[in-house]
Design a protein around this motif. Structure first.
Motif: not given
Length: 90
Positions: A29-35, A38-42, A81-86
């Motif tokens: 998920q999320f190109n291996k970015k910290c999930a 990502v949930s915090q919009n970072h 939240r992470s999926r929505k932000n992504w």
């Protein structure tokens, strides 16, 4: 008859040869970015191989064990939240 038996044997061997190691079927998920980030919009915080979590056939990466624990504390909410932000961020 030998030809029929050969074809049956060959088809069973080839049908099994396409199976891969189970972990290859997981989606990162999320190109291996910290999930958690990502949930915090970072979107620029890289996840690390040593901090990964499998949930529902998906692999989530984290930048630290603390972020992984936060994410696990309410995993369904953080996943949503992470999926929505992504989607919104890209």
């Amino acid at each position: 008859m030998k030809l029929v038996l050969f074809l049956i044997l060959a088809s069973s061997v080839f049908s099994c040869s396409h199976h891969h190691n189970k972990t290859l079927h997981h989606h990162h998920q999320f190109n291996k970015k910290c999930a958690y980030e990502v949930s915090q919009n970072h979107f620029d915080v890289e996840g690390k191989e040593e901090f990964k979590l499998e949930h529902n056939g998906e692999i989530y990466y984290f930048s630290s064990s603390e972020n992984m624990k936060k994410f696990q504390s309410d995993i369904e909410a953080y996943v949503a939240r992470s999926r929505k932000n992504w989607k919104k961020g890209f």
